[in-house]
Design a protein around this motif. Sequence first.
Motif, PDB file in Angstrom:
ATOM      1  N   UNK A  88       0.817  -1.227   0.000  1.00  0.00           N
ATOM      2  CA  UNK A  88       0.000   0.000   0.000  1.00  0.00           C
ATOM      3  C   UNK A  88       0.847   1.273   0.000  1.00  0.00           C
ATOM      4  N   UNK A  89       1.994   1.243   0.630  1.00  0.00           N
ATOM      5  CA  UNK A  89       2.850   2.435   0.675  1.00  0.00           C
ATOM      6  C   UNK A  89       3.512   2.737  -0.668  1.00  0.00           C
ATOM      7  N   UNK A  90       3.347   1.868  -1.648  1.00  0.00           N
ATOM      8  CA  UNK A  90       3.821   2.164  -3.002  1.00  0.00           C
ATOM      9  C   UNK A  90       2.813   3.016  -3.778  1.00  0.00           C
ATOM     10  N   UNK A  91       1.656   3.262  -3.202  1.00  0.00           N
ATOM     11  CA  UNK A  91       0.640   4.077  -3.852  1.00  0.00           C
ATOM     12  C   UNK A  91       1.163   5.479  -4.111  1.00  0.00           C
ATOM     13  N   UNK A  92       1.090   5.899  -5.373  1.00  0.00           N
ATOM     14  CA  UNK A  92       1.623   7.196  -5.773  1.00  0.00           C
ATOM     15  C   UNK A  92       1.361   7.402  -7.260  1.00  0.00           C
ATOM     16  N   UNK A  93       1.602   8.624  -7.703  1.00  0.00           N
ATOM     17  CA  UNK A  93       1.712   8.888  -9.130  1.00  0.00           C
ATOM     18  C   UNK A  93       3.170   8.653  -9.504  1.00  0.00           C
ATOM     19  N   UNK A  94       3.379   7.845 -10.518  1.00  0.00           N
ATOM     20  CA  UNK A  94       4.726   7.502 -10.951  1.00  0.00           C
ATOM     21  C   UNK A  94       5.068   8.293 -12.211  1.00  0.00           C
ATOM     22  N   UNK A  95       6.243   8.917 -12.183  1.00  0.00           N
ATOM     23  CA  UNK A  95       6.706   9.740 -13.285  1.00  0.00           C
ATOM     24  C   UNK A  95       8.019   9.192 -13.838  1.00  0.00           C
ATOM     25  N   UNK A  96       8.174   9.294 -15.143  1.00  0.00           N
ATOM     26  CA  UNK A  96       9.495   9.018 -15.700  1.00  0.00           C
ATOM     27  C   UNK A  96      10.142  10.338 -16.108  1.00  0.00           C
ATOM     28  N   UNK A  97      11.444  10.318 -16.126  1.00  0.00           N
ATOM     29  CA  UNK A  97      12.207  11.498 -16.496  1.00  0.00           C
ATOM     30  C   UNK A  97      13.396  11.114 -17.352  1.00  0.00           C
ATOM     31  N   UNK A  98      13.831  12.063 -18.162  1.00  0.00           N
ATOM     32  CA  UNK A  98      14.996  11.877 -19.022  1.00  0.00           C
ATOM     33  C   UNK A  98      16.072  12.879 -18.627  1.00  0.00           C
ATOM     34  N   UNK A  99      17.274  12.390 -18.471  1.00  0.00           N
ATOM     35  CA  UNK A  99      18.385  13.214 -18.036  1.00  0.00           C
ATOM     36  C   UNK A  99      19.585  12.948 -18.923  1.00  0.00           C
ATOM     37  N   UNK A 100      20.208  14.000 -19.411  1.00  0.00           N
ATOM     38  CA  UNK A 100      21.330  13.829 -20.333  1.00  0.00           C
ATOM     39  C   UNK A 100      22.505  13.146 -19.654  1.00  0.00           C
ATOM     40  N   UNK A 101      22.584  13.225 -18.343  1.00  0.00           N
ATOM     41  CA  UNK A 101      23.656  12.573 -17.615  1.00  0.00           C
ATOM     42  C   UNK A 101      23.113  11.527 -16.662  1.00  0.00           C
ATOM     43  N   UNK A 102      23.965  10.591 -16.287  1.00  0.00           N
ATOM     44  CA  UNK A 102      23.573   9.540 -15.341  1.00  0.00           C
ATOM     45  C   UNK A 102      24.073   9.950 -13.965  1.00  0.00           C
ATOM     46  N   UNK A 103      23.163  10.439 -13.128  1.00  0.00           N
ATOM     47  CA  UNK A 103      23.501  10.913 -11.790  1.00  0.00           C
ATOM     48  C   UNK A 103      22.572  10.219 -10.797  1.00  0.00           C
ATOM     49  N   UNK A 104      22.973   9.070 -10.289  1.00  0.00           N
ATOM     50  CA  UNK A 104      22.117   8.314  -9.373  1.00  0.00           C
ATOM     51  C   UNK A 104      21.602   9.146  -8.213  1.00  0.00           C
ATOM     52  N   UNK A 105      20.288   9.149  -8.038  1.00  0.00           N
ATOM     53  CA  UNK A 105      19.678   9.880  -6.943  1.00  0.00           C
ATOM     54  C   UNK A 105      19.351  11.322  -7.244  1.00  0.00           C
ATOM     55  N   UNK A 106      19.816  11.843  -8.377  1.00  0.00           N
ATOM     56  CA  UNK A 106      19.549  13.232  -8.725  1.00  0.00           C
ATOM     57  C   UNK A 106      18.082  13.451  -9.042  1.00  0.00           C
ATOM     58  N   UNK A 107      17.610  14.672  -8.774  1.00  0.00           N
ATOM     59  CA  UNK A 107      16.259  15.082  -9.132  1.00  0.00           C
ATOM     60  C   UNK A 107      16.260  16.080 -10.285  1.00  0.00           C
ATOM     61  N   UNK A 108      17.422  16.405 -10.779  1.00  0.00           N
ATOM     62  CA  UNK A 108      17.550  17.401 -11.837  1.00  0.00           C
ATOM     63  C   UNK A 108      17.457  16.707 -13.187  1.00  0.00           C
ATOM     64  N   UNK A 109      16.265  16.670 -13.714  1.00  0.00           N
ATOM     65  CA  UNK A 109      16.019  16.012 -14.978  1.00  0.00           C
ATOM     66  C   UNK A 109      15.622  17.024 -16.043  1.00  0.00           C
ATOM     67  N   UNK A 110      15.947  16.694 -17.280  1.00  0.00           N
ATOM     68  CA  UNK A 110      15.673  17.607 -18.384  1.00  0.00           C
ATOM     69  C   UNK A 110      14.222  17.562 -18.843  1.00  0.00           C
ATOM     70  N   UNK A 111      13.623  16.397 -18.788  1.00  0.00           N
ATOM     71  CA  UNK A 111      12.254  16.220 -19.264  1.00  0.00           C
ATOM     72  C   UNK A 111      11.500  15.286 -18.320  1.00  0.00           C
ATOM     73  N   UNK A 112      10.179  15.536 -18.231  1.00  0.00           N
ATOM     74  CA  UNK A 112       9.315  14.737 -17.377  1.00  0.00           C
ATOM     75  C   UNK A 112       8.056  14.332 -18.128  1.00  0.00           C
ATOM     76  N   UNK A 113       7.539  13.166 -17.764  1.00  0.00           N
ATOM     77  CA  UNK A 113       6.231  12.761 -18.248  1.00  0.00           C
ATOM     78  C   UNK A 113       5.138  13.299 -17.348  1.00  0.00           C
TER      79      UNK A 113
END
Length: 122
Positions: A88-113
């Motif tokens: 139940x705690x997985x309940x959420x809106x899930x978004x994908x994002x595209x980032x020109x660089x691979x930065x694990x854990x980063x929230x700075x993405x170039x594009x969002x769905x």
Amino acid sequence: QVQLVESGGGLVQAGVSLRLSCVASGGTFSSYAMGWFRQAPGKERRFVAVISRSGGNTYYADSVKGRFTISRDNAKNTVYLQMNSLKPEDTAVYYCGANIGYYPGSYEYDYWGQGTQVTISS
């Protein structure tokens, strides 16, 4: 400009599995690392998983490690999130994002769905 469209969400019972998809268009998909994030009601958006441009590297939030798997198919311009043993705690809106660089854990993405709703009932 990259457009991202998520799908695969729904209402399911705890313990089952879902697979989310995110299809990209308008750019060179293989040029971007891809991430999944989620936002529960009344809470901030949280990182879930990220995959590198080739798919050779992945990184997960501790809360989903061992249950969720991120993968990609560069030929189909698609990134997936396989979610097993849902809670139940997985309940959420899930978004994908595209980032020109691979930065694990980063929230700075170039594009969002726009997101897809996942609701887990107990």
